[in-house]
Design an enzyme around this catalytic site. Structure first.
Site, mmCIF file in Angstrom:
data_model
loop_
_atom_site.group_PDB
_atom_site.id
_atom_site.type_symbol
_atom_site.label_atom_id
_atom_site.label_comp_id
_atom_site.label_asym_id
_atom_site.label_seq_id
_atom_site.Cartn_x
_atom_site.Cartn_y
_atom_site.Cartn_z
ATOM 1 C CB CYS A 17 57.594 56.794 66.828
ATOM 2 S SG CYS A 17 56.885 56.617 65.201
ATOM 3 C CG ASP A 226 77.810 41.407 55.604
ATOM 4 O OD1 ASP A 226 77.054 41.785 54.662
ATOM 5 O OD2 ASP A 226 78.164 42.178 56.516
HETATM 6 CO CO CO Z 1 76.138 43.538 54.344
HETATM 7 CO CO CO Z 2 75.363 46.346 54.149
#
Ligand code: CO
Ligand code: CO
Ligand code: CO
Length: 348
Positions: A17, A226
């Site tokens: 795709c 993060d």
């Molecule tokens: Co994260």
């Molecule tokens: Co996350």
């Protein structure tokens, strides 16, 4: 048993795709849907944080997350370690302690030997052991493309949740792992990276963010996330946009793999870096002296990247020293939170 090394990173990719999921697509898919309302849901989908948080009582809440993806390295054991460290990271980014996990597996049993899956899970189990996490189950489906990860549940005190949206003017930004894993793994796939660099990036992607999260417990950290697929500036944008504050980033202070800049100059830049720039570039101002390769590095999608903290300015140096004494050698102050221009990221 396996006779020859198998290139996990080049196994059959899913259905052909042309359309790809881009940053922002999920927001559009969820927009207007009737999302759950519950007084105990402290962090839910509407907050778009690293993990969801559900309060059990005054002193205890559950923190839950899931992450899984295709291999970015060929060694199945290391891939398992990296995928587990990456999934656990979202619990650490919330200030939580991971407790239990479930394997999430898509496996091409027609093209790969089952011993490869065993090594992947062994790598994941080693990281769970290191994190003090108990594997309680999992789910495996047959798929044309290998994918592995974890669904993780942890504990957190309801009053000590670290979210993205709590920047305070004067905070310093602290990053705990080098940038450039997307560019470097692209170079590894192209056969260009040295053995030393491959080992170094694999070690860093496998490293838990646990030690950094533990150090942060003792410091006035105001916000945390993060660094993963949206890249440094993409994840920083989640902290900055609508915060009413701005940030100044010192490009020269951002920890990174020096080779990543050489590869970026050669054009070895993953597609995700362009998507990330398209998605968040409007919030960024690059100073005239910031070369294109550094800009690409700052948008490079990371796998199992470091934690990005906003810590009270006066404590930042002590915080970095404490991180370093816990073995997080590249922990660095990379910028500061300023009063304005609001919602802007200035890179100089
Ligand atoms: Co994260
Ligand atoms: Co996350
Ligand atoms: Co995640």
């Amino acid at each position: 048993m396996i006779d020859q090394p198998v290139r996990l990173t080049t196994t059959v990719k899913g259905a052909g795709c042309a359309a790809k999921l881009a940053p922002g697509d999920l927001d559009r898919a969820l927009c207007g849907l009737d999302l759950p309302v519950d007084p105990n849901l402290l962090v839910g989908l509407d907050r778009a944080d690293d993990a969801g948080v559900y309060r059990i009582n005054e002193d205890l809440a559950l923190v839950q997350t899931i992450d899984f993806f295709p291999p970015m390295v060929d060694d199945p054991y290391h891939f398992g370690q990296i995928a587990a460290a990456n999934a656990l990271s979202d619990i650490y980014a919330m200030g939580g302690t991971p407790k239990t996990a479930m394997n999430v597996v898509a496996f091409p049993a027609r093209t790969l030997h089952i011993s490869i899956l065993r090594k992947i899970i062994e790598g994941g189990l080693d990281k769970m052991r290191e994190a003090g996490v108990v594997l309680v189950g999992g789910h495996t489906v047959e798929d044309s493309e290998l994918k592995y990860g974890l669904s993780v549940t942890g504990f957190i005190h309801p009053a000590r949740i670290l979210t993205k949206k709590n920047l305070v003017c004067g905070d310093r930004l602290v990053l705990t792992k080098p940038l450039g894993t997307g560019i470097v793994t692209t170079a590894i796939k192209a056969g260009l990276a040295s053995r030393d660099l491959t080992e170094s990036v694999t070690r860093n992607m496998s490293a838990l963010n646990r030690a950094a999260a533990l150090v942060a417990n003792d410091f006035p950290v105001h916000a945390c996330t993060d660094i993963t697929g949206f890249g440094f500036l993409g994840h920083l944008a989640e902290m900055v946009v609508d915060s009413g504050c701005g940030v100044r980033v010192k490009a020269a202070d951002v920890p990174h793999y020096p080779e990543a800049l050489e590869y970026a100059d050669m054009g070895l830049i993953p597609a995700g870096a362009y998507n990330n720039r398209n998605f968040r570039g409007a919030f960024v101002e690059f100073g005239a002296g910031v070369p294109r390769c550094i800009q690409d590095l700052l948008f490079d999608p990371q796998t199992s990247g470091g934690l990005l903290f906003a810590v009270a300015g006066g404590d930042a140096e002590r915080f970095v020293a404490a991180l370093m004494s816990e073995g997080i050698g590249c922990a660095s102050i990379v910028g500061e939170v300023v009063s304005g221009p609001a919602d802007r990221m200035c890179v100089e």
